[in-house]
Design an enzyme around this catalytic site. Structure first.
Site, mmCIF file in Angstrom:
data_model
loop_
_atom_site.group_PDB
_atom_site.id
_atom_site.type_symbol
_atom_site.label_atom_id
_atom_site.label_comp_id
_atom_site.label_asym_id
_atom_site.label_seq_id
_atom_site.Cartn_x
_atom_site.Cartn_y
_atom_site.Cartn_z
ATOM 1 N N GLU B 115 0.864 -1.189 0.000
ATOM 2 C CA GLU B 115 0.000 0.000 0.000
ATOM 3 C C GLU B 115 0.888 1.222 0.000
ATOM 4 O O GLU B 115 1.786 1.343 0.821
ATOM 5 C CB GLU B 115 -0.924 -0.012 1.219
ATOM 6 C CG GLU B 115 -1.638 1.301 1.507
ATOM 7 C CD GLU B 115 -2.401 1.869 0.304
ATOM 8 O OE1 GLU B 115 -3.247 1.135 -0.249
ATOM 9 O OE2 GLU B 115 -2.131 3.019 -0.085
ATOM 10 N N HIS B 133 -25.185 -1.409 -0.065
ATOM 11 C CA HIS B 133 -26.285 -1.127 -0.992
ATOM 12 C C HIS B 133 -27.174 -2.337 -1.217
ATOM 13 O O HIS B 133 -26.677 -3.452 -1.347
ATOM 14 C CB HIS B 133 -25.735 -0.689 -2.350
ATOM 15 C CG HIS B 133 -25.261 0.721 -2.374
ATOM 16 N ND1 HIS B 133 -26.118 1.789 -2.359
ATOM 17 C CD2 HIS B 133 -24.016 1.243 -2.411
ATOM 18 C CE1 HIS B 133 -25.406 2.917 -2.391
ATOM 19 N NE2 HIS B 133 -24.133 2.612 -2.418
ATOM 20 N N ARG B 401 -13.979 8.242 -6.959
ATOM 21 C CA ARG B 401 -14.401 6.941 -7.472
ATOM 22 C C ARG B 401 -13.506 6.536 -8.637
ATOM 23 O O ARG B 401 -12.886 7.389 -9.268
ATOM 24 C CB ARG B 401 -15.847 7.002 -7.949
ATOM 25 C CG ARG B 401 -16.832 7.510 -6.898
ATOM 26 C CD ARG B 401 -18.191 7.724 -7.542
ATOM 27 N NE ARG B 401 -19.179 8.302 -6.655
ATOM 28 C CZ ARG B 401 -19.400 9.609 -6.508
ATOM 29 N NH1 ARG B 401 -18.649 10.483 -7.174
ATOM 30 N NH2 ARG B 401 -20.340 10.045 -5.702
ATOM 31 N N ILE B 426 -13.357 -0.565 -9.563
ATOM 32 C CA ILE B 426 -14.279 -0.868 -8.464
ATOM 33 C C ILE B 426 -14.821 0.438 -7.901
ATOM 34 O O ILE B 426 -14.362 0.938 -6.878
ATOM 35 C CB ILE B 426 -13.607 -1.724 -7.374
ATOM 36 C CG1 ILE B 426 -12.859 -2.909 -7.990
ATOM 37 C CG2 ILE B 426 -14.658 -2.211 -6.366
ATOM 38 C CD1 ILE B 426 -13.721 -3.949 -8.685
ATOM 39 N N SER B 428 -18.495 2.658 -6.896
ATOM 40 C CA SER B 428 -19.638 2.283 -6.094
ATOM 41 C C SER B 428 -20.429 1.226 -6.866
ATOM 42 O O SER B 428 -20.556 1.348 -8.088
ATOM 43 C CB SER B 428 -20.494 3.528 -5.866
ATOM 44 O OG SER B 428 -21.411 3.284 -4.853
HETATM 45 C C1 LIG Z 1 -17.968 9.505 -2.494
HETATM 46 C C2 LIG Z 1 -18.070 8.022 -2.599
HETATM 47 C C3 LIG Z 1 -19.144 7.355 -2.027
HETATM 48 C C4 LIG Z 1 -19.253 5.968 -2.112
HETATM 49 N N1 LIG Z 1 -20.258 5.342 -1.461
HETATM 50 C C5 LIG Z 1 -20.310 3.982 -1.462
HETATM 51 C C6 LIG Z 1 -21.305 3.311 -0.711
HETATM 52 O O1 LIG Z 1 -22.096 3.935 0.006
HETATM 53 N N2 LIG Z 1 -21.370 1.965 -0.787
HETATM 54 C C7 LIG Z 1 -20.502 1.235 -1.558
HETATM 55 O O2 LIG Z 1 -20.640 0.011 -1.595
HETATM 56 N N3 LIG Z 1 -19.514 1.850 -2.242
HETATM 57 C C8 LIG Z 1 -19.404 3.202 -2.203
HETATM 58 N N4 LIG Z 1 -18.400 3.842 -2.878
HETATM 59 C C9 LIG Z 1 -17.441 3.034 -3.611
HETATM 60 C C10 LIG Z 1 -16.360 2.432 -2.692
HETATM 61 O O3 LIG Z 1 -15.846 3.398 -1.830
HETATM 62 C C11 LIG Z 1 -15.238 1.888 -3.541
HETATM 63 O O4 LIG Z 1 -15.766 1.093 -4.524
HETATM 64 C C12 LIG Z 1 -14.243 1.061 -2.747
HETATM 65 O O5 LIG Z 1 -13.781 1.746 -1.619
HETATM 66 C C13 LIG Z 1 -13.093 0.683 -3.646
HETATM 67 O O6 LIG Z 1 -12.129 0.010 -2.919
HETATM 68 P P1 LIG Z 1 -10.732 -0.288 -3.558
HETATM 69 O O7 LIG Z 1 -9.992 -1.087 -2.565
HETATM 70 O O8 LIG Z 1 -10.911 -0.850 -4.912
HETATM 71 O O9 LIG Z 1 -10.083 1.135 -3.819
HETATM 72 P P2 LIG Z 1 -9.301 2.145 -2.856
HETATM 73 O O10 LIG Z 1 -9.905 2.219 -1.523
HETATM 74 O O11 LIG Z 1 -9.162 3.407 -3.609
HETATM 75 O O12 LIG Z 1 -7.894 1.471 -2.666
HETATM 76 C C14 LIG Z 1 -6.894 1.452 -3.642
HETATM 77 C C15 LIG Z 1 -5.583 1.530 -2.910
HETATM 78 O O13 LIG Z 1 -4.519 1.276 -3.802
HETATM 79 C C16 LIG Z 1 -3.410 2.045 -3.421
HETATM 80 N N5 LIG Z 1 -2.518 2.160 -4.565
HETATM 81 C C17 LIG Z 1 -2.794 2.746 -5.743
HETATM 82 N N6 LIG Z 1 -1.735 2.681 -6.557
HETATM 83 C C18 LIG Z 1 -0.760 2.032 -5.881
HETATM 84 C C19 LIG Z 1 0.578 1.650 -6.183
HETATM 85 N N7 LIG Z 1 1.123 1.941 -7.378
HETATM 86 N N8 LIG Z 1 1.311 1.002 -5.251
HETATM 87 C C20 LIG Z 1 0.756 0.721 -4.030
HETATM 88 N N9 LIG Z 1 -0.487 1.050 -3.681
HETATM 89 C C21 LIG Z 1 -1.250 1.695 -4.609
HETATM 90 C C22 LIG Z 1 -4.040 3.357 -3.030
HETATM 91 O O14 LIG Z 1 -3.202 4.105 -2.177
HETATM 92 C C23 LIG Z 1 -5.312 2.899 -2.330
HETATM 93 O O15 LIG Z 1 -5.174 2.787 -0.948
HETATM 94 C C24 LIG Z 1 -18.274 5.220 -2.815
HETATM 95 C C25 LIG Z 1 -17.187 5.901 -3.384
HETATM 96 C C26 LIG Z 1 -17.067 7.272 -3.269
HETATM 97 C C27 LIG Z 1 -15.865 7.957 -3.838
#
Ligand SMILES: Cc1cc2nc3c(=O)[nH]c(=O)nc-3n(C[C@H](O)[C@H](O)[C@H](O)COP(=O)(O)OP(=O)(O)OC[C@H]3O[C@@H](n4cnc5c(N)ncnc54)[C@H](O)[C@@H]3O)c2cc1C
Ligand SMILES: Cc1cc2nc3c(=O)[nH]c(=O)nc-3n(C[C@H](O)[C@H](O)[C@H](O)COP(=O)(O)OP(=O)(O)OC[C@H]3O[C@@H](n4cnc5c(N)ncnc54)[C@H](O)[C@@H]3O)c2cc1C
Lengths: 418, 576
Positions: B115, B133, B401, B426, B428
């Site tokens: 991370e 949801h 997002r 990934i 919302s």
């Molecule tokens: C305003 C908002 C409201 C939302 N509301 C909802 C909701 O109510 N319900 C729901 O189900 N979903 C909701 N979502 C969607 C949900 O938040 C996301 O789909 C989810 O958090 C995605 O998780 P993730 O692990 O894919 O991404 P992230 O949490 O973005 O994690 C990706 C990680 O990868 C790391 N990373 C990136 N590049 C590198 C690299 N080169 N080397 C090392 N690390 C790296 C980043 O630092 C980050 O920590 C919402 C999103 C937003 C923005």
């Protein structure tokens, strides 16, 4: 859980709580004084500048000295002092109040016939005044900065900007300068400073720190540490004027944008709060909940610890003599020229001495007369050479002329004096 | 119809010769340059729409006005991971990456999660609505729909195992007027077909009773009982901790910066902590998942970041607003976008969240907030609950997002590169879907490893799905709280008065399987500073406890990342 019984429980061990506890003890009550922190003194512990005690002790004291005087008085009585004790729950059980305390020693229950809430106030935060942009380190309230500097001996930044000209902000502008940081300026959205005139002179003018009125911070920059802020001029409605933005580089932004009475416990007791954030109360500092008293900054934000002690002593004494019974509450009806009047009501059934009131005017005014009328009859006319919203003023009404009934009408008016 | 020709035609109509399209088989690549970002996004969307998912879109159009920001130089450069050979490297510590790490820790595997930030859950996974949801507006057949439903059903058990508070409070979707009722009753068949159980129609009286603060004009509603709320970073941290307890290694401050690929296989991965040689790589990099795919020579999609801002209100006003999740339909002029419309959400901690909005941005990490977003969010949701007031705001935040132009999840093994598995795009409802996505990714990873070695991946015999959460002393019954304080008096010292957090809990937060010794790290784990005073009273106290636990001077205690010290030095020190 151990449970102990008192006549009066005072919650909060700042200048208000200590004065209330002392007065209640003097009136013969069995008293407990409950304070969350390890030491008594409240926020005065970090106010190392002087100017305290002129009214109360006839001397210029620092905050810690003023607090220590009171603490010594308290320690010389048999008041139970529970420091390091946080009130987690409070309620009413039959006639008595019960409070649950948590401390290093565990949980403990306290019951009392009356309660004095002296929980002080907290500062308005950056989010509450709508500061936008990133969220780096280096943005903090002036009171928090005061704790870092005066209690921990640490500087929160090297190039500081102060937003808001409240007293704590002005005092911290001077303190930071003395401690080796540079203070680039104080920005105030209103056209006039929010702090006491003497603080503007002694804290800014004497140190050549510029004061920019009618301007505010509209955005902050910096990923990890604050790098700069954007300041803009504001119009009469305090909205930023587009096109006036300038960027000032700094690593620390101090906020002194207002204090909010802390009344979580009051709300748990179902006490209604007034416009200023403190409980609506009568001239005995009793809130609209029978047996619950409020004083100090929890009641209304004061700019003088001496005033706090004075009104808190009254709250303590009245809490000691409290017996359940009907009140004849007559609410003052101030005109719109008053920003706040506290207390808001007189209890006609419990009127012994001349009731004391504190007020702030809504705007800056020159010579002004404050007039109180009871059912159309003038009972007070007091002249002020000037009124400023930051300075809290005081008057009392003659008890002898206050023949009150439930239907009495008591009005307060401000008039320009010639 | 030839879909590629159709997209070329539509792009030409919109942008003339400024945009070119190249067909790469399973995807098309857009090139050229356009002045404003809106047009860049529009070009991608036009192409994707015309392609109807037969091929995906890589949008390489340059925005003239706003060139892509340069990546941040990492805070550390060392070789602690150099030459390590984990079985699986997971890139990204969001809820998806952490759920994958936990799922894979059921197997006897050497797992490393990299991370780039100083803590897990700092991107989308801590900056969302925390809504589990029901999946109201998802198209059947989309991956979003499939995984949202699977994930939603996993939440009760998962939260019980991980000790994460979860409130399956249900959601009301409200409509103005009785004239909607026939349509609402009619829709019940549709919801059943969509796989949503127990949906109910509410009339005026029942609705008023359930949610008294709604605008009186809203007199009919649908109730979706499967909606819930959870603390999204609490969930992510819990997943990471449980993964770590079961043997996965979580490496913070670790940025994947490139890869060496040959013969369709990633040979090595370059990071700021050294070069790694993993057998298989999982791409869970959120808004950067397209760049990570490009490192792996496997980019067949693009992410177009979309910001959303939420406001959080003081828990004092919660009871006067909503007990669950409310949103309304037909009262707002704004068109629904691909992002879930949001609403007014009662969080698992009892505050109210209002938002979010949706704004396209070229900046993947622009988490700043603007006044206009907050104003829009309030104006929109006041139509549902008129009592909503900006005066109760205690904080606000922006999340970004990670949608693709196809506006669906990507959950699959690489196309050109064999040893990468993507959990990309990934957006919302990714929080809801994460547990189910993790199961599928674990299946893909283990079957790849099985193919390579010829033997099934053995189970981790000592896997324990149960995580012990940090005890919240204020929520304990009196006798248990008393017992705890007798054992450790620090549990009786309250440092945060708004959220009633004890010094003992702050120390606990610093002794976890995935520790994060910063003020914000502690705040996300045990909440000091989350309340109405926003750390005014407790931040110096918390900073001191961090200093005493870590043995560092106060000057070395960070608010968040490296370079965010809470104090800059002692008073009266000669300052340069
Ligand atoms: C305003 C908002 C409201 C939302 N509301 C909802 C909701 O109510 N319900 C729901 O189900 N979903 C909701 N979502 C969607 C949900 O938040 C996301 O789909 C989810 O958090 C995605 O998780 P993730 O692990 O894919 O991404 P992230 O949490 O973005 O994690 C990706 C990680 O990868 C790391 N990373 C990136 N590049 C590198 C690299 N080169 N080397 C090392 N690390 C790296 C980043 O630092 C980050 O920590 C919402 C999103 C937003 C923005
Ligand atoms: C940061 C700051 C700086 C100030 N500087 C000045 C100044 O320079 N000059 C000046 O004249 N005035 C100053 N003031 C105003 C000053 O606070 C008042 O004059 C005076 O200190 C108020 O006294 P108090 O007893 O009402 O409140 P406080 O001094 O705030 O005391 C309240 C006490 O209640 C305790 N408490 C609260 N909740 C609980 C609970 N649930 N259980 C147990 N204990 C609890 C708190 O720990 C605190 O010790 C300042 C105020 C602030 C906030």
């Amino acid at each position: 859980m151990i449970s102990s019984h008192y006549d009066v429980a005072v919650i909060g061990g700042g200048p208000a709580g200590m004065a209330a506890a002392l007065a209640a003890r003097e009136a013969g009550s069995k008293v407990i004084l409950i304070e969350r922190e390890a030491r008594l003194g409240g926020v005065l512990k970090q106010c190392v500048h002087d100017g305290f005690g002129l009214l109360r002790f006839g001397e210029r004291l620092t905050g810690p000295e003023y607090a220590y005087r009171y603490e010594t008085l308290v320690r010389n009585t048999d008041i139970t002092v529970a420091t390091g004790s946080f009130v987690t729950r409070i309620g009413q059980d039959g006639g008595a109040f019960t409070a649950a305390l948590v401390s290093r020693d565990g949980l403990r229950a306290v019951t009392a016939k009356s309660v004095v809430l002296a929980t002080g106030c907290r500062e308005r935060t950056a989010k509450q005044i709508g500061i936008h942009g990133t969220r780096p380190a280096g943005i903090l309230t002036a009171g928090t900065a005061q704790y870092y500097v005066n209690i921990l001996g640490k500087l929160p930044g090297k190039r500081c900007l102060v937003l808001g000209s409240g007293d704590i902000g002005l005092i911290m502008a001077r303190r930071l300068t003395l401690e080796g940081a540079s203070v680039l300026g104080v920005y105030e959205a209103k056209p006039t400073p929010g702090g006491l005139t003497r603080n503007v002179a002694q804290c800014l003018d004497d140190y050549d720190i510029p004061l920019y009125t009618s301007s505010t911070v509209t955005r902050v920059f910096g990923r990890n540490r604050l790098e700069a802020v954007e300041v803009s001029a504001v119009d009469a409605a305090m909205r930023p004027v587009p096109g006036t933005e300038t960027v000032v580089e700094c690593d620390c932004l101090l906020l002194s944008v207002g204090l909010i009475p802390e009344n979580e416990l009051a709300e748990k007791l179902g006490v209604p709060l007034g416009a200023g954030g403190g409980p609506v109360s009568d001239h005995n500092c009793m809130t609209l909940a029978d047996g619950v008293f409020s004083c100090g900054n929890a009641l209304h934000v004061s700019d003088l610890a001496d005033y706090v002690s004075e009104s808190a002593a009254l709250a303590g004494a009245r809490a000691a003599s409290y017996r359940p019974g009907k009140r004849t509450l007559v609410f003052l009806q101030p005109d719109e020229r008053f920003q706040i009047v506290s207390p808001q009501a007189i209890d006609g059934s419990r009127l012994t001495d001349d009731p004391v009131f504190f007020f702030r005017s809504a705007t800056e005014k020159g010579r002004t007369t404050v007039r109180a009328e009871l059912d159309g009859k003038v009972i007070l006319e007091k002249r002020y050479s000037q009124l400023r919203p930051p300075e809290m003023e005081r008057f009392s009404l003659p008890a002898g002329q206050l023949a009150l009934t439930a239907s009495s009408k008591l009005t307060l008016r401000m008039e320009d004096a010639v | 119809m030839d879909r590629v020709k159709e997209s070329v035609k539509r792009l030409k109509a919109a942008f003339g010769d400024r945009v070119a399209l190249r067909d790469h088989g399973h995807y098309v690549r857009l090139e050229g340059s356009l002045r404003v970002w809106e047009d860049v996004v529009r070009a991608g969307s036009i192409a994707a729409k015309a392609l109807k998912k037969r091929k995906s879109v890589v949008n390489a159009i340059v925005c003239e006005e706003l060139p892509a920001p340069k990546p941040q130089e990492p805070a550390v450069r060392d070789l602690v991971l150099d030459n390590t050979r984990p079985d699986v490297l997971i890139i990204g510590g969001g809820v998806v990456g952490c759920a994958i790490a936990r799922e894979l820790s059921r197997y006897k595997l050497d797992i490393l999660l990299a991370e780039k930030e100083y803590d897990v859950a700092l991107h989308a996974s801590s900056r969302n609505d925390g809504m589990v949801h029901p999946g109201i507006d998802l198209r059947r057949g989309s991956l979003k729909h499939t995984y949202n439903h699977l994930g939603n059903r996993m939440y009760d058990d998962l939260c019980r195992e991980l000790g994460v508070p979860f409130n399956r409070c249900g959601q009301y979707l409200c409509f103005p007027g009785r004239r909607w009722l026939p349509a609402l009753y009619g829709s019940l068949v549709y919801w059943a077909w969509q796989g949503l159980r127990g949906v109910k129609v509410l009339r005026k009286k029942a609705l008023r009773q359930a949610e008294p603060a709604l605008d009186p004009k809203l007199t009919s509603a649908l109730f979706f009982p499967s909606a819930g709320s959870v603390c999204p970073y609490g969930m992510t941290i819990a997943l990471a901790e449980n993964a770590a307890e079961n043997g996965a290694k979580i490496s913070l401050n670790t940025v994947v910066e490139g890869m060496e690929v040959s013969g369709g296989v990633i040979q090595s991965v370059a990071t700021n902590r050294g070069t790694l040689r993993p057998k298989v790589v999982v791409n869970a990099a959120g808004v950067y998942s397209d760049e990570v795919a490009a490192y792996a020579n496997d980019q067949f999609f693009s992410i177009h970041p979309r910001r959303g801002t939420n406001a959080l209100l003081d828990s004092k006003v919660s009871d006067s607003l909503t007990n669950s999740i409310v949103a309304s339909y037909g009262m707002s002029e704004t068109k629904t976008t691909h992002s879930k419309g949001g609403g007014i959400v009662r969080t698992a901690e009892g505050n109210i969240l209002v938002g979010p909005d949706a704004v396209e941005t070229p900046e993947k990490e622009d988490f700043s907030t603007t006044r206009i977003s907050i104003e829009n969010v309030f104006a929109k949701h006041r139509r549902t609950v008129p009592a909503l007031s900006e005066r109760a705001v205690i904080t606000y935040f922006t999340g970004v997002r990670a949608p693709t132009y196809e506006e669906d999840f990507i959950i699959q093994t690489g196309i050109s590169t064999r040893n990468i598995v993507h959990a990309a795009g990934i957006q919302s409802p990714g929080l809801t879907a994460a547990p189910a996505i993790a199961k599928e990714i674990a299946r893909l990873v283990t079957s790849y490893l099985r193919e390579q070695s010829g033997a099934a991946v053995p189970a981790n015999e000592s896997f324990n799905p149960v995580r012990k959460p940090i005890v919240k002393t204020a929520h304990l019954p009196d006798h248990e709280r008393e017992g705890l304080i007798q054992k450790n008096p620090d549990y009786g010292v309250i440092v945060c008065r708004c959220e009633e957090v004890s010094a003992g809990e702050v120390r606990d937060a610093l002794r976890r399987p995935v520790p994060c010794a910063t003020a914000d790290g502690v705040k996300r784990r045990v909440r000091p500073g989350m309340g109405r005073c926003q750390g005014g009273f407790c931040s110096p106290l918390v900073a001191r406890i961090i200093a005493s636990e870590t043995g560092l001077p106060l000057e070395s205690v960070m608010k968040s990342a490296e370079g965010s010290a809470v104090v800059v030095g002692g008073v009266k020190e000669v300052l340069p």
